[in-house]
Design an enzyme around this catalytic site. Structure first.
Site, PDB file in Angstrom:
ATOM      1  N   GLY A 153      -4.120  -0.057  -1.559  1.00  5.89           N
ATOM      2  CA  GLY A 153      -2.921   0.638  -1.105  1.00  5.89           C
ATOM      3  C   GLY A 153      -3.022   2.125  -1.366  1.00  5.89           C
ATOM      4  N   ASP A 154      -2.019   2.670  -2.064  1.00  5.13           N
ATOM      5  CA  ASP A 154      -2.007   4.103  -2.370  1.00  5.13           C
ATOM      6  C   ASP A 154      -2.258   4.354  -3.852  1.00  5.13           C
ATOM      7  OD1 ASP A 154       0.340   3.003  -3.251  1.00  5.13           O
ATOM      8  OD2 ASP A 154       1.633   4.655  -2.604  1.00  5.13           O
ATOM      9  N   GLU A 155      -2.926   3.434  -4.521  1.00  5.09           N
ATOM     10  CA  GLU A 155      -3.192   3.553  -5.955  1.00  5.09           C
ATOM     11  C   GLU A 155      -4.657   3.923  -6.202  1.00  5.09           C
ATOM     12  OE1 GLU A 155      -2.015  -0.232  -7.496  1.00  5.09           O
ATOM     13  OE2 GLU A 155       0.090   0.368  -7.691  1.00  5.09           O
TER      14      GLU A 155
END
Length: 437
Positions: free
Chosen positions: A362-364
């Site tokens: 994801g955005d991690e």
């Protein structure tokens, strides 16, 4: 009355002479060798059954026949003009192997010996021809030669590089694929050992161990590197075994196979399995693979680690308003920003190796800073803020990108695992995100 002389007294009796003649006849008739007695006129006086069978004649057909018709001089490799010299005793012939004609038109291999039979005065009365059937031996030799030629062909055309070495490890023979792999011709390789010829310095211990295992009768197989004649290294598999030689000695048979293409594919597959296809960073699996290695190294060196856990704020809003292609572009650019910010060793953090930068999903994102000195947390956070500020200033985007950060230090004497460290950093990151809300 005259008494008989001593020589007359010692002479064999007629009965003894007859018995002796019978024994000689029996030996002649039952001999394994084919035997013919030829007179000076070139006629066969006597021929035994073995010769008749060998040459395919009916019983009793050879006596009276012309020896030169039965066994032409040319078939024996003799010049007819030289026959008088043979009768005169000036031409001595060795045992010969010749393919001679049979009565049925076929030919058979024989071993032939010609000798003169002399009378008591030393005059040559007869020629004694003795023939041994060499057909089976020739067949065996031909089969051996055929198998040897086949083995030679297999050796030379093998898709693997092959060498045959003696008991001391010196190369006796090398094939064409060995030349292609390492650049040395058979002539250049002869008498040299693989250790001195194609072994890099760092593999010499390995070669000696393999040679020792082969010498003890073991079969070895290893994937390693060997050196080409021009100096570059080749990735090869090496297999070896001991080979008994006909003379009772032993030799080493070693096979080299080019595995560069397979190794490159394995590396590509392994890289693909630990790499995030969108950003090119390590993925979650890759992160744990690399982090576990650095964790062990840091413990041995007595160094600290810093784990940074980062999350893109309001990333869902970027995707919803500007599309997933725009969101993917942001992730790629942030990956490059993180790689640049945590790329190499510097004085502040005293980083000995490039930091591990990964996208967990994801955005991690996560960064494992190696060898972080005391106080590095503040400096690294400032470095990240500066890099993000430049990114937003230079991007000309209708939105700004911000990151929430959690950071945890692992002391070399600490007992936490990578999983526990990651969970702690994740907890701090979410705490920071809530504080920004």
């Amino acid at each position: 009355m005259t008494s008989p002389s001593s020589s007359d007294a010692n002479a064999p009796s007629p009965a003894a002479e007859a018995a002796r003649a019978r024994r000689l006849r029996a030996a002649f008739e039952h001999a394994v060798l084919g035997v013919a007695l030829v007179d000076r006129a070139g006629r066969i006086v006597e021929a035994n059954p073995a010769l008749e069978r060998m040459l395919g004649y009916a019983a009793g057909a050879l006596p009276g026949a012309s020896f030169e018709q039965v066994l032409p001089p040319t078939a024996l490799g003799l010049d007819p003009a030289a026959l008088p010299a043979l009768w005169g005793g000036t031409l001595r012939l060795p045992v010969m192997e010749r393919e001679v004609p049979r009565a049925d038109g076929q030919r058979c291999w024989t071993r032939i010996h010609l000798a003169l039979v002399r009378d008591e005065a030393g005059t040559s009365e007869h020629l004694l021809a003795q023939l041994a059937d060499a057909t089976l031996q020739r067949r065996v030799e031909a089969e051996f030669e055929r198998e040897q030629a086949l083995l030679d062909q297999l050796f030379e055309t093998s898709p693997a590089g092959l060498i045959l070495g003696d008991a001391q490890g010196r190369i006796l023979r090398a094939n064409a694929e060995f030349t292609r792999l390492f650049g040395y011709t058979n002539e250049e390789a002869l008498g040299r050992t693989p250790e001195e010829l194609i072994t890099p310095d760092e593999q010499r211990v390995e070669v000696r161990e393999l040679s020792g295992q082969i010498a003890q009768g073991g079969q070895v197989s290893v994937e390693t590197v060997r050196r080409h004649k021009d100096g570059h290294l080749r990735e090869v598999s090496v297999s070896g075994t001991l080979v008994p030689l006909p003379n009772g000695e032993v030799a080493a048979y070693v096979m080299y196979q080019d595995i560069a293409a397979r190794k490159a594919m394995e590396r590509a597959l392994r890289e693909a399995s630990i790499t995030d296809p969108l950003t090119g960073l390590a993925n979650r699996r890759g992160f744990f693979h690399l982090a576990e290695r650095e964790w062990k190294l840091a413990g041995r060196r007595g160094e600290d680690l810093l784990l940074l856990y980062l999350d893109v704020d309001n990333f869902k809003e970027i995707n919803d308003r500007f599309g997933h292609a725009e969101g993917d572009q942001v992730l790629r650019e942030l990956a490059a920003l993180l790689q640049d910010a945590f790329r190499t060793t510097d004085v502040v953090a005293r980083l000995r190796t490039p930091d591990v930068v990964a996208r967990l999903g994801g955005d991690e994102f996560v960064v494992l800073a190696i060898g972080a000195a005391a106080g590095a947390e503040t400096l690294l956070a400032a470095r990240l803020r500066e890099a993000l500020a430049r990114y937003n200033a230079e991007g000309a985007r209708p939105y700004s990108v911000s990151l929430s950060l959690g950071m945890v230090r692992h002391s070399a004497s600490g007992a936490a695992s990578i999983d526990e460290l990651l969970a702690a950093a994740d907890h701090q990151m979410y705490a920071a995100k809530r504080a920004r809300a």
